[in-house]
Design a protein around this motif. Structure first.
Motif, PDB file in Angstrom:
ATOM      1  N   ASP A   1      44.159  41.188  44.090  1.00  0.00           N
ATOM      2  CA  ASP A   1      45.146  40.122  43.943  1.00  0.00           C
ATOM      3  C   ASP A   1      45.091  39.592  42.515  1.00  0.00           C
ATOM      4  N   CYS A   2      46.249  39.276  41.953  1.00  0.00           N
ATOM      5  CA  CYS A   2      46.269  38.688  40.615  1.00  0.00           C
ATOM      6  C   CYS A   2      47.613  38.032  40.356  1.00  0.00           C
ATOM      7  N   ARG A   3      47.696  37.316  39.259  1.00  0.00           N
ATOM      8  CA  ARG A   3      48.939  36.632  38.904  1.00  0.00           C
ATOM      9  C   ARG A   3      49.844  37.487  38.034  1.00  0.00           C
ATOM     10  N   ASP A   4      49.281  38.449  37.289  1.00  0.00           N
ATOM     11  CA  ASP A   4      50.067  39.269  36.370  1.00  0.00           C
ATOM     12  C   ASP A   4      49.681  40.741  36.524  1.00  0.00           C
TER      13      ASP A   4
ATOM     14  N   PRO B   1      50.836  40.922  43.210  1.00  0.00           N
ATOM     15  CA  PRO B   1      51.014  39.544  42.728  1.00  0.00           C
ATOM     16  C   PRO B   1      50.730  38.524  43.827  1.00  0.00           C
TER      17      PRO B   1
ATOM     18  N   PRO C   1      50.554  33.971  44.008  1.00  0.00           N
ATOM     19  CA  PRO C   1      50.904  32.802  43.194  1.00  0.00           C
ATOM     20  C   PRO C   1      49.707  31.998  42.697  1.00  0.00           C
ATOM     21  N   GLU C   2      48.583  32.083  43.391  1.00  0.00           N
ATOM     22  CA  GLU C   2      47.441  31.244  43.032  1.00  0.00           C
ATOM     23  C   GLU C   2      46.478  31.981  42.095  1.00  0.00           C
ATOM     24  N   ALA C   3      45.782  31.200  41.276  1.00  0.00           N
ATOM     25  CA  ALA C   3      44.738  31.753  40.411  1.00  0.00           C
ATOM     26  C   ALA C   3      43.481  31.985  41.243  1.00  0.00           C
ATOM     27  N   LYS C   4      42.612  32.843  40.764  1.00  0.00           N
ATOM     28  CA  LYS C   4      41.331  33.090  41.433  1.00  0.00           C
ATOM     29  C   LYS C   4      40.520  31.799  41.403  1.00  0.00           C
TER      30      LYS C   4
ATOM     31  N   GLU D   1      41.726  38.525  34.704  1.00  0.00           N
ATOM     32  CA  GLU D   1      42.112  37.506  35.692  1.00  0.00           C
ATOM     33  C   GLU D   1      40.892  36.846  36.341  1.00  0.00           C
TER      34      GLU D   1
END
Length: 123
Positions: A9-12, A50, A52-55, A103
């Motif tokens: 999982d990641c944002r970008d 993708p 929406p939340e940061a780790k 990330e």
């Protein structure tokens, strides 16, 4: 059963897949719905999706990436946008360095302990 792919999982995803492709080899592929993946030789597909939340917390599962030289591997990771955490640890299993991808996902650079070779016919 067979492991088909590992998903992170990641944002970008487009940015993160390029880190992993540069580190492990293979060509980054951007897919529909924001997903990306790379198929490094000798590894299952590594996909990034993708979210929406940061780790926010430590990974419950991480990758171990075998290297010949931990310091050189850590320098390569840093040049690609990663960072190290703590010092190199050595125990009976070998040596490892915790690294964060761009990330913040943890993985380890590892050098396994050398196992004594066994002569043919001996166990």
């Amino acid at each position: 059963m067979r492991l088909q792919q590992i998903v992170v999982d990641c944002r970008d995803p487009a940015r993160l897949v390029r880190f992993w492709a540069a580190l492990l080899g293979g060509e980054p592929v951007d897919r529909a719905f924001g997903w990306s993946h790379v198929e490094p030789h000798g590894w299952p597909r590594l996909s990034v999706q993708p979210v929406p939340e940061a780790k926010a917390v430590k990974n419950r599962l991480h990758l171990d990436v075998e290297v010949d030289d931990i310091e050189a591997g850590a320098a390569r990771c840093a040049a690609l946008g990663g960072s190290t955490v703590g010092e190199v640890v050595t125990d009976e299993s070998g040596s490892f360095q915790v690294v964060l991808d761009p990330e913040g996902n943890e993985f380890c650079l590892v050098i396994p302990a050398r196992r004594p070779s066994t002569a043919p016919g001996r166990t």
